[in-house]
Design a protein around this motif. Structure first.
Motif, PDB file in Angstrom:
ATOM      1  N   ASP A  33      19.095  14.992  -9.989  1.00 31.77           N
ATOM      2  CA  ASP A  33      19.670  13.650 -10.027  1.00 31.77           C
ATOM      3  C   ASP A  33      18.548  12.638 -10.157  1.00 31.77           C
ATOM      4  O   ASP A  33      18.023  12.126  -9.192  1.00 31.77           O
ATOM      5  CB  ASP A  33      20.488  13.394  -8.755  1.00 31.77           C
ATOM      6  N   THR A  34      18.150  12.363 -11.423  1.00 30.75           N
ATOM      7  CA  THR A  34      17.075  11.415 -11.670  1.00 30.75           C
ATOM      8  C   THR A  34      17.556  10.329 -12.596  1.00 30.75           C
ATOM      9  O   THR A  34      18.670  10.320 -13.046  1.00 30.75           O
ATOM     10  CB  THR A  34      15.864  12.129 -12.293  1.00 30.75           C
ATOM     11  N   GLY A  35      16.675   9.403 -12.955  1.00 25.84           N
ATOM     12  CA  GLY A  35      17.044   8.288 -13.816  1.00 25.84           C
ATOM     13  C   GLY A  35      16.921   6.986 -13.079  1.00 25.84           C
ATOM     14  O   GLY A  35      16.790   6.937 -11.857  1.00 25.84           O
ATOM     15  N   SER A  36      16.935   5.881 -13.851  1.00 25.01           N
ATOM     16  CA  SER A  36      16.754   4.544 -13.283  1.00 25.01           C
ATOM     17  C   SER A  36      17.977   3.710 -13.582  1.00 25.01           C
ATOM     18  O   SER A  36      18.118   3.163 -14.684  1.00 25.01           O
ATOM     19  CB  SER A  36      15.502   3.878 -13.880  1.00 25.01           C
ATOM     20  N   PRO A  37      18.921   3.609 -12.631  1.00 23.47           N
ATOM     21  CA  PRO A  37      20.198   2.945 -12.893  1.00 23.47           C
ATOM     22  C   PRO A  37      20.061   1.457 -13.163  1.00 23.47           C
ATOM     23  O   PRO A  37      20.960   0.849 -13.726  1.00 23.47           O
ATOM     24  CB  PRO A  37      21.007   3.204 -11.620  1.00 23.47           C
ATOM     25  N   ALA A 125      17.425  13.731 -17.851  1.00 26.75           N
ATOM     26  CA  ALA A 125      17.799  13.204 -16.540  1.00 26.75           C
ATOM     27  C   ALA A 125      19.267  12.820 -16.515  1.00 26.75           C
ATOM     28  O   ALA A 125      19.810  12.325 -17.497  1.00 26.75           O
ATOM     29  CB  ALA A 125      16.948  11.992 -16.181  1.00 26.75           C
ATOM     30  N   ASN A 127      21.901  10.814 -13.644  1.00 24.10           N
ATOM     31  CA  ASN A 127      22.085  10.150 -12.359  1.00 24.10           C
ATOM     32  C   ASN A 127      23.557  10.253 -11.982  1.00 24.10           C
ATOM     33  O   ASN A 127      24.412   9.617 -12.587  1.00 24.10           O
ATOM     34  CB  ASN A 127      21.662   8.684 -12.439  1.00 24.10           C
ATOM     35  N   TYR A 128      23.856  11.103 -11.003  1.00 24.62           N
ATOM     36  CA  TYR A 128      25.240  11.348 -10.625  1.00 24.62           C
ATOM     37  C   TYR A 128      25.900  10.115 -10.011  1.00 24.62           C
ATOM     38  O   TYR A 128      27.065   9.814 -10.280  1.00 24.62           O
ATOM     39  CB  TYR A 128      25.312  12.495  -9.610  1.00 24.62           C
ATOM     40  N   GLN A 129      25.161   9.405  -9.170  1.00 30.59           N
ATOM     41  CA  GLN A 129      25.748   8.288  -8.434  1.00 30.59           C
ATOM     42  C   GLN A 129      26.205   7.177  -9.370  1.00 30.59           C
ATOM     43  O   GLN A 129      27.298   6.628  -9.228  1.00 30.59           O
ATOM     44  CB  GLN A 129      24.743   7.735  -7.418  1.00 30.59           C
ATOM     45  N   LYS A 132      24.795   7.981 -15.250  1.00 30.97           N
ATOM     46  CA  LYS A 132      23.941   7.621 -16.382  1.00 30.97           C
ATOM     47  C   LYS A 132      23.180   8.859 -16.831  1.00 30.97           C
ATOM     48  O   LYS A 132      22.868   9.746 -16.035  1.00 30.97           O
ATOM     49  CB  LYS A 132      22.976   6.500 -16.011  1.00 30.97           C
ATOM     50  N   ASN A 165      19.466   5.809 -19.952  1.00 33.26           N
ATOM     51  CA  ASN A 165      20.400   5.171 -19.014  1.00 33.26           C
ATOM     52  C   ASN A 165      21.744   4.852 -19.658  1.00 33.26           C
ATOM     53  O   ASN A 165      22.277   3.751 -19.488  1.00 33.26           O
ATOM     54  CB  ASN A 165      19.783   3.915 -18.405  1.00 33.26           C
TER      55      ASN A 165
END
Length: 396
Positions: A33-37, A125, A127-129, A132, A165
């Motif tokens: 779970d990575t990435g920059s929301p 990457a 992002n689950y939350q 993205k 993203n």
């Protein structure tokens, strides 16, 4: 008319495939779970000394497949991957399509038999939350052009592609396959217009027209639900489209006069990969029952394709050409174990042109039995084919 589309040919839509309405959660089975929301969505790629960049990009996941659609005034990219977990995908796991808006040129990926990696996509990457997704891609695009001189192929390298993203969804909005209740009467229903040709009663028609008539085919059902008046002409409204491609819905009507049988298609639409398609109304003659075997007729009709993706809308005008030939008349045929006499066979070549360039061609064959209606319908295009055989019918 809303929900608009660019005139992208049915051939290339078939190549990239229609998505199922069923969905599965993206989060199941994915990598880290990575990435920059907080960063804005961005889609970039280089080709032909052009640096394509847009923030108008969406993603969706359905049945474990990822689709990314990017739109700008320059062109439209559609990327499809058979997987959505972090990792790399190549060739037959991918389908890429780029449509240049100015020229309507379409470049699509090809899966090489050699196994060479002409198409690659890496999901780096997720992002689950914030739902993205980020990654990179590249592919070789091929544009095929058919002319009187033959078939030519143009090749372009799409390199250094990135998507950052990109917000993804795991369900579609609405059910594009639901045409509503086709049995509802038309509010402008003038009543039964009767047989438009009083000297040719229904039992002599090659497409009997009366409310309540039903034809059951091997893969669909056709029926006449009500009547309607359009532009001063009396029509019978069908409770299903007139042998439309899978996934399409429409308001379809038929009428007859002086031996000419016409079909009118309005509000034809379908939904794929997060965007909506609507085609302008069209009416054309499907049968001239007074012609002899070998006779032909041709119609050239304007059409407009409308395209909508979010707030982005555009359109393209094309020409829809129909060339019809009576290939047999007053013959006997067996369809679905039933013998039909007084059959007329019509072959139609339907070509869609953008300017002078052919966008798609479909071959259609329809058999009409006197006093019965359509007993056989087959269509074949680039990458698709359909066949409908009459199994039973009820005439009022």
């Amino acid at each position: 008319m809303k929900n608009k589309i660019l005139g992208i040919s049915l051939f290339f839509f078939t190549l990239i495939g229609l998505l199922s309405c069923d969905t599965e959660p993206l989060d199941d089975g994915l990598g880290g779970d990575t990435g920059s929301p907080g960063q804005a969505a961005l889609f970039t790629v280089n080709f032909n000394d052009v640096n394509y960049s847009t923030n108008n990009v969406v993603a969706s996941v359905e049945n474990g497949r990822l689709t990314i659609t990017a739109v700008s005034n320059q062109g439209i990219f559609i990327l499809k991957s058979q997987g959505v977990v972090t990792g790399s995908y190549s060739n037959s796991q991918l389908d890429f399509l780029y449509t240049d808006i100015a020229t309507s040129g379409q470049y699509f990926s090809v899966h090489p038999m050699s196994g060479a990696s002409n198409s690659q996509l890496t999901i780096s990457a997720v992002n689950y939350q914030f739902k993205k997704i980020t990654g990179t891609f590249n592919f070789t695009g091929y544009k095929v052009t058919t002319s009187e001189q033959g078939v030519s192929t143009e090749q372009i390298q799409f390199s250094q592609g990135t998507f950052q993203n990109i917000t993804y969804t795991t369900s579609q909005n609405g059910d594009p396959g639901d045409p509503g209740d086709p049995g509802d009467p038309d509010p402008g229903d003038p009543g039964d217009p009767g047989d438009p040709d009083p000297e040719d009663p229904q039992n002599d028609d090659y497409f009997p027209m009366a409310v309540g008539n039903v034809w059951n085919y091997s893969n669909n059902t056709l029926g006449i639900a009500s009547t309607a008046t359009i532009n001063g002409n009396a029509y019978y409204k069908l409770n299903n489209g007139f042998f439309l491609p899978a996934g399409h819905t429409s308001d379809s009507y038929v009428r007859k006069g002086n031996g000419d049988y016409r079909v009118r298609i309005e509000n034809e639409s379908y939904h794929t990969s997060g965007y909506d398609i609507t085609i302008s109304p069209v009416e054309y003659i499907i049968l001239k029952d007074y012609l002899s075997e070998g006779d032909t007729w041709t119609e050239s009709l304007p059409l407009t394709y409308y395209y909508t993706l979010g707030d982005f809308e555009t359109e393209q005008s094309v020409t829809s050409n129909y060339h019809h030939t009576i290939t047999a008349k007053n013959v006997t045929e067996n369809v679905g174990g039933q013998t039909y006499t007084n059959v007329i066979k019509v072959k139609t070549v339907h070509t869609v042109l953008a300017g002078e360039q052919s966008q798609s061609e479909t071959q259609i064959e329809i058999w009409y039995a006197k006093g019965v209606g359509v007993i056989y319908h087959a269509s074949n295009g680039s990458g698709f084919s359909t066949l409908s055989l009459l199994s039973s019918y009820t005439l009022n």
